[in-house]
Design an enzyme around this catalytic site. Structure first.
Site, short mmCIF file in Angstrom:
data_model
loop_
_atom_site.label_atom_id
_atom_site.label_comp_id
_atom_site.label_asym_id
_atom_site.label_seq_id
_atom_site.Cartn_x
_atom_site.Cartn_y
_atom_site.Cartn_z
N ASP A 177 -10.87 -5.08 0.65
CA ASP A 177 -10.06 -3.96 0.22
C ASP A 177 -10.86 -2.98 -0.62
O ASP A 177 -11.97 -3.26 -1.07
CB ASP A 177 -8.87 -4.46 -0.61
N LYS A 199 -7.01 0.61 1.57
CA LYS A 199 -5.97 1.63 1.60
C LYS A 199 -6.03 2.42 0.30
O LYS A 199 -6.29 1.88 -0.78
CB LYS A 199 -4.58 1.01 1.73
N MET A 314 -0.40 0.37 -10.31
CA MET A 314 -0.26 1.49 -9.38
C MET A 314 0.80 2.48 -9.86
O MET A 314 1.62 2.97 -9.08
CB MET A 314 0.09 0.96 -7.97
#
Length: 401
Positions: A177, A199, A314
Site C-alpha cells: 500500500d 490508494k 484519515m
C-alpha cells in the site's frame, strides 16, 4: 498552539486476455501492444478496463519527484521498485524523465494504462509459478500458497515485528500500500517481486476487488503472497475484507499485526492514550466521509466524552465538521488536541492546539495526508505541549512521566 517540526482453486483472472493497441510510447517513437485482463469482481459481473484516451496520457510524463517517506502514486521510487513490471521502460529512461512533474487530469486513463503495462509480466510470473507447482506433483501434490496480511507500523522500520520482517524477506510476491514506508520496503528480498496497489484520494491504482483477485490468483498458483499494509492490517486497513474473501475461496490467511499509528505516534510524542484520573478509555474513529464529502461518517454523542481519548484516522478533510459536532455534543472547545503528519518518519510534522483552533492551525501549516489526529486531555501530558488552560494538569502529570 505549539508546533513542533520534526474454496477450490479455479481458473481466474489472468485467463481472460484480449489484445488492445496502446498509444505511442516515449513521445510517439514506439507503439506497444499490451494485454488487458477483465478481472472478475466479487459478484458474477466483470470489471472491464476502459481503453485509455490517447491524447491525455504519456507513460513517462506523469512520473513525479517525491520527498515523501511513503510511496506516492506516480513517484519515481514506485516505478523503479516495480520495474520488473515495466519491461518497456528502462531505469535510465525513468531517471531522464523524472523532472516531468505535471499530471494529466484524466486519472482513469493513467490507471488503465498502468495496468495494461503491468499485466503481461504478471501473466508471465503467474505461469512460471503454475509450472513450478505442476512439476512438484510427483514429489507430493502441493496445495495453494499462503497469504500473509502484514502490518508494517506507521513508518519507522524499527517498529516492525521480527515475525513481519521474516515473512517480508521470504515472500515471492508483495502487494504493498501507499503507507508502507520506503524504509520498510528496502528490507524486502531482492529476489521478491513488488507490486504497488496503493490508494489515495482521487486515485486507486487497483480497486479493492482487483486486489482480491490478484491475491487469489497468485495464492492458487502456490506462491507465498504478502500483503503489506501500513499500521495494523485490521485497524482501518480493510484486512478483514481481504481475509474474508480469501478464506471463502479456501486460501489460508495469516495475520501479522503491526503497531497501529495511534500507538506508534502517541509513543513518539509521549502521549499516554489512557491515564489514570485523566482518560479511562480510548476510541478510534475514521474520518472518512460519504462520497468524498466533508462530513464525517458518524460522530456519536458518546464520542464527546471528556474522560476519553479520541484518535481520528484519515480525518484531514472532515475535521472542521467533526470538531464542530464534538463541541456541540459537549466536548470543551479548549480540549487539547494534536495533528501529526507522517508520524514516526524523519518527515514528521506536528501541530498542537486546542480543539477549537486545530483545523485553522492545520490549514495554516498545510499538513498533508497521512495525518493522525488525537483529541483529549492526555495530549497535554506530552512534554511537547505548550501549557495553556490545561497548564496545571500538564505540569503536574509531567513530573511523574
Amino acid at each position: 498552539m505549539h508546533k513542533v517540526e520534526t474454496g477450490k482453486p479455479r481458473e481466474r483472472a489472468f485467463q481472460d486476455w484480449v489484445w488492445i493497441p496502446i498509444f505511442a510510447f516515449f513521445f510517439g517513437s514506439i507503439t506497444v501492444m499490451a494485454l488487458v485482463s477483465r478481472l472478475p469482481s466479487l459478484s458474477s459481473s466483470r470489471t472491464h478496463l476502459r481503453k485509455p484516451k490517447i491524447s491525455s496520457v504519456n507513460p513517462v510524463s506523469y512520473i513525479q519527484c517525491s520527498t515523501s517517506p511513503f510511496t506516492e502514486k506516480h513517484s519515481i521510487e514506485r516505478y523503479q521498485r516495480d520495474n520488473w513490471l515495466y519491461k518497456n521502460i528502462t531505469s535510465t529512461k525513468l531517471q531522464q524523465q523524472s523532472s516531468f512533474c505535471p499530471l494529466p487530469s484524466d486519472s482513469s486513463s493513467i490507471r488503465d494504462y498502468d495496468i495494461a503495462l503491468q499485466l503481461p509480466e504478471l501473466k508471465k510470473l503467474l505461469q512460471v509459478l503454475k509450472e513450478k507447482r505442476e512439476n512438484e506433483v510427483g514429489i507430493g501434490k502441493r496445495g495453494p500458497g499462503n497469504v500473509f496480511l502484514v502490518g508494517t507500523g506507521p513508518g519507522d522500520p524499527e517498529l516492525l515485528t521480527i515475525k513481519a520482517l521474516r515473512v517480508i524477506q521470504s515472500a515471492d510476491l508483495l502487494l504493498y500500500d501507499r503507507l508502507v514506508s520506503n524504509d520498510v520496503l528496502d528490507l524486502v528480498s531482492p529476489d521478491a517481486r513488488l507490486l504497488y496497489v496503493g490508494k489515495t484520494a482521487g486515485y486507486h491504482s487497483r480497486t479493492q476487488e482487483e486486489i482480491h483477485e490478484l491475491l487469489l490468483s497468485f495464492a492458487e498458483a502456490g506462491a507465498t503472497v504478502v500483503r503489506l499494509k501500513g499500521g495494523d492490517p485490521l485497524v482501518f486497513g480493510r484486512g478483514g475484507e481481504e481475509m474474508d474473501f480469501l478464506q471463502r475461496q479456501g486460501i489460508a490467511v495469516k495475520i501479522i499485526p503491526g503497531i497501529t499509528s495511534a500507538s506508534g505516534i502517541a509513543a513518539e510524542l509521549g502521549i499516554p492514550l489512557t491515564h489514570r484520573g485523566v482518560a479511562n478509555s480510548v476510541r478510534f474513529l475514521t474520518g472518512h466521509s460519504k462520497n468524498g464529502g466533508t462530513d464525517p461518517l458518524f460522530v456519536a454523542e458518546s464520542a464527546a466524552d471528556p474522560d476519553s481519548t479520541l484518535v481520528i484516522y484519515m480525518g484531514l478533510s472532515t475535521l472542521p465538521s467533526l470538531a464542530s459536532k464534538l463541541m456541540c455534543h459537549g466536548l470543551p472547545p479548549n480540549t487539547p488536541a494534536v495533528a501529526v503528519e507522517r508520524g514516526t518518519t524523519p518527515q514528521q510534522r506536528t501541530v498542537f492546539a486546542e480543539l477549537k483552533d486545530l483545523s485553522k492551525e492545520i490549514s495554516l501549516h498545510q499538513l498533508v495526508s497521512p495525518t493522525l489526529i488525537m483529541i483529549g486531555k492526555v495530549v497535554a501530558l506530552s512534554p511537547l505541549w505548550k501549557p495553556s488552560t490545561f497548564g496545571d494538569l500538564a505540569f503536574a502529570e509531567k513530573k511523574t512521566f
